[in-house]
Design a protein around this motif. Structure first.
Motif, PDB file in Angstrom:
ATOM      1  N   LYS A  71      39.297 -12.583  -7.300  1.00 48.42           N
ATOM      2  CA  LYS A  71      38.281 -13.436  -7.917  1.00 48.42           C
ATOM      3  C   LYS A  71      36.886 -12.850  -7.722  1.00 48.42           C
ATOM      4  O   LYS A  71      36.062 -12.859  -8.644  1.00 48.42           O
ATOM      5  CB  LYS A  71      38.343 -14.854  -7.322  1.00 48.42           C
ATOM      6  N   GLU A 128      44.429 -14.065  -3.071  1.00 48.89           N
ATOM      7  CA  GLU A 128      43.872 -15.001  -4.050  1.00 48.89           C
ATOM      8  C   GLU A 128      42.356 -14.823  -4.198  1.00 48.89           C
ATOM      9  O   GLU A 128      41.834 -14.833  -5.319  1.00 48.89           O
ATOM     10  CB  GLU A 128      44.177 -16.440  -3.617  1.00 48.89           C
ATOM     11  N   TYR A 129      41.668 -14.617  -3.086  1.00 47.33           N
ATOM     12  CA  TYR A 129      40.202 -14.614  -3.094  1.00 47.33           C
ATOM     13  C   TYR A 129      39.598 -13.292  -3.567  1.00 47.33           C
ATOM     14  O   TYR A 129      38.656 -13.278  -4.380  1.00 47.33           O
ATOM     15  CB  TYR A 129      39.696 -14.931  -1.685  1.00 47.33           C
ATOM     16  N   ASP A 134      36.567  -9.716  -9.923  1.00 49.10           N
ATOM     17  CA  ASP A 134      36.385 -10.091 -11.332  1.00 49.10           C
ATOM     18  C   ASP A 134      34.976 -10.624 -11.578  1.00 49.10           C
ATOM     19  O   ASP A 134      34.391 -10.403 -12.652  1.00 49.10           O
ATOM     20  CB  ASP A 134      37.416 -11.138 -11.752  1.00 49.10           C
ATOM     21  N   TYR A 135      34.433 -11.311 -10.585  1.00 51.45           N
ATOM     22  CA  TYR A 135      33.066 -11.823 -10.710  1.00 51.45           C
ATOM     23  C   TYR A 135      32.078 -10.674 -10.902  1.00 51.45           C
ATOM     24  O   TYR A 135      31.229 -10.716 -11.800  1.00 51.45           O
ATOM     25  CB  TYR A 135      32.687 -12.631  -9.468  1.00 51.45           C
TER      26      TYR A 135
END
Length: 204
Positions: free
Chosen positions: A104, A100-101, A107-108
């Motif tokens: 992210k 999950e992390y 993508d950041y």
């Protein structure tokens, strides 16, 4: 099965070092210390056992320093150990958190530095890689070791950025490292931390 060699430290004291040799189609050698205090030396196929010992003796001060640091870390570990059931349950939770992390964070950085990356990753895989913290395939698949979730956030981000830059440069050329430095000017310190403390990223 590991072998053993006697080395001298900087105080001229004899230190026993256990090591395992792995030969492959590579051009250089590397030495690391695993979480159990055993040296891993990776060498080209043509390197003999005698040459391996010469390499180890040539790096004996570095090796004995790492072994001393390992003993200090070992003495600071909690007295208890997780049961296998506990360890498997914790690993499962860390892997789920990583799946999950990590996307992210990837993508950041992709959104923050669009000019650096000619393409997006095709997918992200999280697993327990034996010898790598991360990798990038020619098809754009990024793979990460779940144990990175045990590292400080700055170190996890370094590995993510490292693999993202491989989307633009599938090598470790000057342009590749320039890409990493543009995002993380202190990447050398982060890389150094991972090299020196990576073997501590484990569940007791």
């Amino acid at each position: 099965m590991s072998d053993m060699i006697l080395l001298k430290n900087k105080k001229n004291m004899t230190v026993q070092a256990d090591y395992e040799v792995f030969r492959s189609k590579r051009k250089t050698y590397s030495i690391s210390l695993n979480e159990n205090g055993i040296l891993t030396i990776r060498v080209p196929l043509y390197v003999s056992d005698g040459e391996v010992e010469q390499i180890l003796r040539g790096k004996q001060f570095w090796i004995t320093d790492r072994l001393a640091e390992y003993e200090v870390r070992k003495s600071r570990r909690p007295a208890f150990e997780y049961t296998q059931t506990q360890r498997l349950a914790l690993e499962k939770r860390y892997k789920e958190a990583a799946r999950e992390y990590i996307p992210k964070r990837a993508d950041y950085y992709l959104a923050a530095y669009p000019d650096l990356f000619p393409r997006c990753y095709s997918r992200i895989s999280v697993r327990e890689q034996k010898t790598r913290w991360g990798s990038c395939s020619s098809k754009g698949t990024l793979s990460f070791n779940w144990k990175l979730m045990l590292a400080p956030p700055a170190i996890l981000d370094y590995v993510i950025v490292h693999e993202l830059c491989h989307l633009a440069h599938m090598n470790h050329s000057e342009r590749f490292w320039s890409c990493v430095a543009t995002i993380l000017p202190d990447y050398k310190e982060r890389r150094k931390w991972l090299k020196e403390h990576g073997n501590e990223l484990t569940l007791s």
